[in-house]
Design an enzyme around this catalytic site. Structure first.
Site, PDB file in Angstrom:
ATOM      1  N   SER A  21       0.856  -1.178   0.000  1.00  0.00           N
ATOM      2  CA  SER A  21       0.000   0.000   0.000  1.00  0.00           C
ATOM      3  C   SER A  21       0.885   1.217   0.000  1.00  0.00           C
ATOM      4  CB  SER A  21      -0.885   0.055   1.246  1.00  0.00           C
ATOM      5  OG  SER A  21      -1.868  -0.926   1.164  1.00  0.00           O
ATOM      6  N   GLU A  77      -0.828  18.672  -6.368  1.00  0.00           N
ATOM      7  CA  GLU A  77      -2.152  18.732  -6.993  1.00  0.00           C
ATOM      8  C   GLU A  77      -3.042  17.589  -6.501  1.00  0.00           C
ATOM      9  OE1 GLU A  77       0.775  18.273  -8.484  1.00  0.00           O
ATOM     10  OE2 GLU A  77       1.258  20.153  -9.490  1.00  0.00           O
ATOM     11  N   SER A  78      -2.823  17.020  -5.304  1.00  0.00           N
ATOM     12  CA  SER A  78      -3.616  15.979  -4.624  1.00  0.00           C
ATOM     13  C   SER A  78      -2.832  14.702  -4.387  1.00  0.00           C
ATOM     14  CB  SER A  78      -4.946  15.697  -5.297  1.00  0.00           C
ATOM     15  OG  SER A  78      -5.790  16.807  -5.089  1.00  0.00           O
ATOM     16  N   HIS A 114      -3.256   0.092  -3.681  1.00  0.00           N
ATOM     17  CA  HIS A 114      -3.287  -1.092  -2.815  1.00  0.00           C
ATOM     18  C   HIS A 114      -3.199  -2.287  -3.765  1.00  0.00           C
ATOM     19  CE1 HIS A 114      -4.518   1.446   0.487  1.00  0.00           C
ATOM     20  NE2 HIS A 114      -5.278   2.052  -0.399  1.00  0.00           N
ATOM     21  N   CYS A 137      -5.902  17.953  -9.122  1.00  0.00           N
ATOM     22  CA  CYS A 137      -6.639  19.215  -9.160  1.00  0.00           C
ATOM     23  C   CYS A 137      -5.993  20.140 -10.179  1.00  0.00           C
ATOM     24  CB  CYS A 137      -6.583  19.918  -7.809  1.00  0.00           C
ATOM     25  SG  CYS A 137      -7.233  18.916  -6.510  1.00  0.00           S
TER      26      CYS A 137
END
Ligand code: SAM
Length: 427
Positions: A55, A62-63, A68, A83
């Site tokens: 994970s 930008e985010s 996983h 974003c």
């Protein structure tokens, strides 16, 4: 775009199981996917999970990109959330599909924060705004990547710098070297820690100086395994030694250690050493009787090519090859991490050497799961590892060679087993 961000939820099927269980590969792929999509990377955190799966998340200005994996299903679930206009998450999608060798990928795109549903308000930062935050600070990128040595119930994770320094899938095993933050360079075989620069001395000093300071007349030594060179380095500190034969099955371990672990491997060029790349089990089967004063079984854990190094037939040959009065030491696993192997090996050794001639001792090795590690001292004869120790000589030797773990007190204390461990072996 009429939303703040785009969120792509990705399903990758039919991926390479091996890739999906490989933390450095996944981290590198996610970083590449972020970079090539136009994102600015801020940090990454990746963990391995027991028994399979990885994970991780890459935080971008930008985010984020998150993943996983389920290697056993050859499946990965990936989130690509970006974003603004500058980043194209579909570039990341294509890169990851290729990197994971996915047969099939599918994705759903959601618009996050639809503008017609949002109302913008002015925020007065007031006192929160200070001169430092007004400056344009370019984000500092940090990585958080972990190596995990584990069984189904216990895991030990060690953070490393992210890139793998050495990786090879040899005909026997996967050999890797990582640069860790706390323990220096670390050698692993099949995802098990073999040694690290910072704490390898505990292991090598204890597997070598315990027998060699109890039996000062050791001249001919055989090492089985030990490809990193740490055991040979310690043996050659004893000047009376005339010859060392080391039989290591995997030349990739020797090559990796020569290149990246010089403090361990330097002694591999010593003229007293004969280095044989071959199977230690075959070697002792064919070796003549009563040839060695000391045999050291410096093996990996009992899986893959090491499995036979935990067998009765192998130790019968070891016993036969020892001279009368000779000694054998072996790493005998952890009573807390690998209790079954620990107990079975010690019983097997007692069957061969005799109950009174097998003595278990412990050392503390922080990079091995649980930290508590077992060794077995086995005498062909009646030499006793504590009663026959000349402590003054041992103390002088430890000081003269600037040993970092071994000293005369540790030598004696190492044979005092915690009651529960003693009962595990003798109860
Ligand atoms: N010194 C290490 C430590 O600190 O834990 C011990 C590990 S040493 C690298 C173990 C070596 O045993 C590995 O390099 C592995 O290739 C080797 N080995 C495994 N099976 C073997 C066999 N049958 N014959 C010879 N060497 C073997």
């Amino acid at each position: 775009m009429n939303s703040l961000g785009r969120h792509i939820l990705v399903e990758f099927h039919g991926c390479s199981s091996e890739v999906l269980n490989d933390v450095p590969h996944i981290e590198a792929s996610m970083l590449k996917a972020a970079k090539e999509s136009g994102a600015t990377i801020i940090s990454s955190t990746f963990h391995h999970f027991s028994p399979f799966g990885v994970s991780g998340v890459v935080v971008i200005q930008e985010s984020h990109l998150a993943i996983h994996t389920w290697p056993e299903y050859r499946y990965a679930a990936v989130d690509l959330f970006t974003c603004g206009y500058s980043v194209n998450p579909w570039v990341s999608y294509e890169i990851l599909k290729t990197e994971f060798q996915a047969h099939h990928g599918s994705a759903v795109e959601l618009n996050r924060g639809q503008l017609e549903l949002l109302e913008k308000s002015d925020i007065d930062l007031g006192d929160l705004r200070d001169t430092a935050t007004q400056k344009l600070i370019s984000p500092r990128y940090s990585r958080n990547v972990w190596f995990t040595d584990r069984n189904e119930n216990i895991a030990l994770s060690i953070r490393h710098k992210g890139d793998r320094i050495f990786y090879e899938k040899s005909p026997y095993q996967s050999v890797e070297i990582f640069d860790t933050f706390e323990y220096g360079k670390m050698l692993t075989v099949d995802k098990m820690v073999m040694c690290s620069e910072k704490d390898e001395k505990a292991y090598h000093e204890m597997i070598i100086h315990v027998p060699m300071l109890v039996q000062p007349d050791i001249r001919n030594v055989l090492v089985i395994g030990g490809g990193d060179g740490g055991s040979v380095r310690e043996i050659l500190k004893h000047e009376q030694v005339e010859s060392v034969t080391m039989v290591e099955i995997d030349e990739a371990v020797v090559r990796a250690s020569r290149e990246y672990l010089p403090t361990l491997s330097a002694a591999l060029d010593d003229p007293k050493l004969e280095l044989i790349i071959g199977d230690g089990i075959d070697f002792v089967r064919q070796a003549p009787d009563e040839t060695y004063d000391l045999i050291v079984v410096d093996s990996s854990d009992p899986v893959g090519p090491s499995e036979g190094l935990f067998s009765q037939a192998f130790y019968q040959d070891v016993y036969r090859c020892l001279r009368p009065g000779g000694v054998m030491t072996a790493q005998s696993e952890s009573p807390r991490f690998n209790q079954r192997a620990f107990v079975e090996l010690n019983h097997c050794l007692k069957d061969i050497f005799g109950v009174a001639s097998v003595h278990c001792y412990l050392a503390f090795i922080p990079t091995y799961p649980t930290g508590m590690w077992g060794f077995s001292f086995c005498a062909k004869g009646d030499r006793h590892p504590v009663q026959d120790l000349e402590s003054d000589r041992a103390a002088q030797f430890a000081t003269a060679h600037n040993l970092q773990y071994y000293n005369a007190g540790i030598h004696q204390a190492a044979f005092c087993l915690p009651t529960a461990i003693d009962q595990m072996l003798n109860g």
